[in-house]
Scaffold this active site. Structure first.
Site, mmCIF file in Angstrom:
data_model
loop_
_atom_site.group_PDB
_atom_site.id
_atom_site.type_symbol
_atom_site.label_atom_id
_atom_site.label_comp_id
_atom_site.label_asym_id
_atom_site.label_seq_id
_atom_site.Cartn_x
_atom_site.Cartn_y
_atom_site.Cartn_z
ATOM 1 C CG ASP A 44 -14.553 7.290 -50.311
ATOM 2 O OD1 ASP A 44 -14.670 8.044 -51.295
ATOM 3 O OD2 ASP A 44 -15.529 6.873 -49.670
ATOM 4 C CB CYS A 83 -17.809 10.015 -55.467
ATOM 5 S SG CYS A 83 -17.279 8.891 -54.195
ATOM 6 C CG HIS A 137 -20.970 9.327 -58.146
ATOM 7 N ND1 HIS A 137 -20.343 8.797 -57.057
ATOM 8 C CD2 HIS A 137 -22.225 9.633 -57.736
ATOM 9 C CE1 HIS A 137 -21.170 8.770 -56.039
ATOM 10 N NE2 HIS A 137 -22.332 9.275 -56.425
ATOM 11 C CG HIS A 322 -13.602 12.483 -51.391
ATOM 12 N ND1 HIS A 322 -13.754 11.645 -50.303
ATOM 13 C CD2 HIS A 322 -14.384 11.984 -52.376
ATOM 14 C CE1 HIS A 322 -14.601 10.689 -50.631
ATOM 15 N NE2 HIS A 322 -14.995 10.859 -51.880
#
Ligand SMILES: [Ca+2]
Ligand SMILES: [Ca+2]
Length: 584
Positions: A44, A83, A137, A322
């Protein structure tokens, strides 16, 4: 023949030494040219790192130092802004629109049971593959690794981490729609007491300090700045609250030029709630503190590499899965196709003597060509001199590592969770397409924050046509997670008090009611006034799929309407298991 001849002259022990030496020499020939790979994933992390200039106050000296020693990609994007699909694309080399894995709620091994992941591919070609922390994830996929810390056995990639006992600390719960981890606080703890990424970087550092008999593929998953933004207080103290600056990409009136699909993606309850609670600056402080903490962990890993025996033969890659919104387009979190959400830090450093890049990367290089994390798989195999994996969807970045100005014909696509909705990044331009046909177009040279949508500008008609022609045309179907792998809602046994009224909010999704009792049960929706409305009966051992919303309450009764218990719907798809009655 030669050895037979030697036997005549050599003693047996000397011969054994000679044979061992031959064996070692052969193994060295096989692996000597193979570089190690240190693969660092940060969770993140948007462009708020010093070398990308995303926020003027961010402090990331270690990541900046790494960028200076290799190639920094300034126009790199994720394959999906969440994710699970982003990381799956990196680790399989397959794009969401080909694999069918588009969203967090899906399960990688249900969608891609046979996929050979990056570490397994390296192991197959003579490497030792190991990892620690969050790479996939919230699972490890044990069969893909030779070793994992803390442990492959329980599929939990996280070491012990300190969390405040009483939560939430800073942001009150806004409602059932809210992700439980959206919160921040300075912890009165040292890095070591905090654990988490500190333990991950410690274990990775120990591997880097060792001489290995095989080349390694070593994956280091740093979890911060993923929420919750709890880190030791010394990181908060670097960013005094009074001085916090708002995100440079924030513009109060930014939604008027968006098509309906864009306007639906932008504003969300998180941001409205955070502002209402007067927590915006505190949240930005928490994100900056968490980034500073993550950067410190990256520094620990880089120091271990520098001070160990693998310094001169290790490729280093750093990437984030991301970007992140902190209020831009009235949005908090991820899941959008705007640049603030798709653009990621990406740094590659390769030493001299790397098989696919004999001169290594040139320190201080920057590359502004549009690239995608999908390219990591083919880039690493080419750099390491391994055969190309035939189902990789992305182009290798090696031509750009050789020459960052290389003529590059590719665009970079970021897929949203709905097949056919995506953001396309080209040089200087971005094009967003929603499955309903809505479009946006931005000139990112002049407008880096995407404030002015040019899709309706007649002067841009040719450009729009060209960008459309570069987009994928076919999208693999979305493969939903199987019911039994969904999270379970809490079953609240009936008491004398009535089940509470529903406070339904936001978008609908399906919940699966599963009757584990030996008798039929009835399900009732409790309306906003607390009145029950019958929705059906579920036979013993059977299930019922029901469309519903966050905050809705479902009452379960026996066949004569005697309440057994109820469920309150949370922020995502789930299974609602009506448990078997305990025998008296
Ligand atoms: Ca993430
Ligand atoms: Ca705008």
């Amino acid at each position: 023949m030669r050895i037979a001849h030697a036997v005549g002259r050599w003693s047996i022990p000397a011969l054994m030494v000679f044979c061992n030496a031959l064996h070692v020499a052969a193994a060295e020939n096989e692996t000597a040219a193979k570089p190690n790979v240190l693969f660092i994933a940060v969770d993140d992390l948007n462009d708020w790192i010093g070398c990308l200039g995303g926020h003027p106050q961010t402090l990331t000296p270690n990541i900046d130092r790494l960028a200076k020693s290799g190639v920094l990609f300034t126009n790199a994007h994720c394959a999906a802004p969440a994710c699970n699909p982003s990381r799956t694309a990196v680790m399989t080399g397959r794009s969401p629109h080909r694999s069918g894995l588009y969203a967090n709620g899906q399960k990688m091994r249900q969608v891609l049971p046979e996929a050979e992941l990056l570490p397994r591919y390296f192991t197959k070609h003579g490497y030792w593959s190991a990892g620690s922390g969050k790479i996939l994830h919230y699972f490890i996929d044990a069969a893909s690794w030779d070793e994992y810390f803390p442990s492959k056995q329980n599929e939990n990639p996280f070491p012990r981490t300190l969390y405040p006992k009483k939560r939430p600390v800073s942001l009150p719960r806004g409602g059932p729609w809210q992700y439980v981890e959206t919160d921040w606080a300075a912890l009165d703890a040292t890095d070591e007491e905090f654990g988490g990424d500190w333990l991950v970087s410690k274990w990775i550092g120990e591997q880097l300090a060792k001489q290995h008999d095989k080349p390694f593929f070593l994956a280091c998953g740093i979890y911060r700045p993923h929420e919750p933004w709890f880190v030791p207080k010394k990181y908060f103290e670097k960013f005094p609250l009074d001085n916090i600056q708002l995100p440079p990409g924030y513009k109060e009136e930014d939604l008027g030029d968006l098509p309906p699909a864009g306007r639906r993606r932008g504003p969300n309850r998180y941001f409205a709630h955070i502002r209402k609670q007067a927590q915006w600056k505190q949240a930005i402080q928490g994100y900056l503190a968490s980034i500073s903490f993550a950067d410190t962990m990256v520094g620990r890993v880089m120091d271990a590499l520098k001070n160990g025996p693998n310094r001169d033969n290790t490729i280093v890659v750093l990437w984030s899965d991301h970007g992140w919104h902190l209020g831009e387009k009235q949005h908090w979190q991820k899941y959008t196709a705007w640049r603030v959400c798709t653009r990621v830090p990406l740094i590659v450093q390769a030493p001299k003597g790397t098989p696919g890049l004999p001169n290594g990367t040139q320190p201080g290089s920057r590359c502004s060509k549009p690239v995608n994390l999908l390219s990591l798989f083919p880039t690493l195999t080419e750099l390491a001199g391994l055969p190309k994996k035939s189902d990789n969807d992305g182009p290798s970045l090696v031509p750009l590592l050789k020459n960052p100005e290389e003529n590059w014909k590719h665009v970079s696509i970021t897929h949203l969770s709905e097949p056919g909705s995506y953001g396309l990044s080209a040089e200087g331009w971005r094009y967003i397409h929603y499955a309903n046909g809505d479009e946006e177009l931005y000139d990112t040279q002049a407008d880096r924050y995407e404030w002015t949508n040019l899709a309706a500008d007649p002067k841009q008609a040719d450009r729009l046509r060209e960008l459309r022609s570069l987009a994928p045309q076919e999208f693999t179907k979305f493969v939903p997670a199987k019911d039994e792998s969904l999270p379970k809602l809490k079953w609240r046994v009936a008491t004398k008090t009535k089940a509470p009224a529903s406070k339904p909010i936001d978008k609908t999704f399906d919940v699966v009611f599963i009757n584990q009792q030996s008798k039929p049960v009835k399900i009732f929706w409790v309306d906003r006034k607390g009145q029950s409305k019958l929705y059906g009966t579920i036979a013993p051992g059977k299930r019922k799929r029901q469309n519903t919303r966050p905050g809705a309450v479902w009452l379960i009764t026996d066949s004569v309407d005697k309440p057994l218990g109820h469920f309150t719907i949370g922020d995502r798809r789930a299974q609602a298991v009506i448990p078997a009655k305990k025998s008296p």
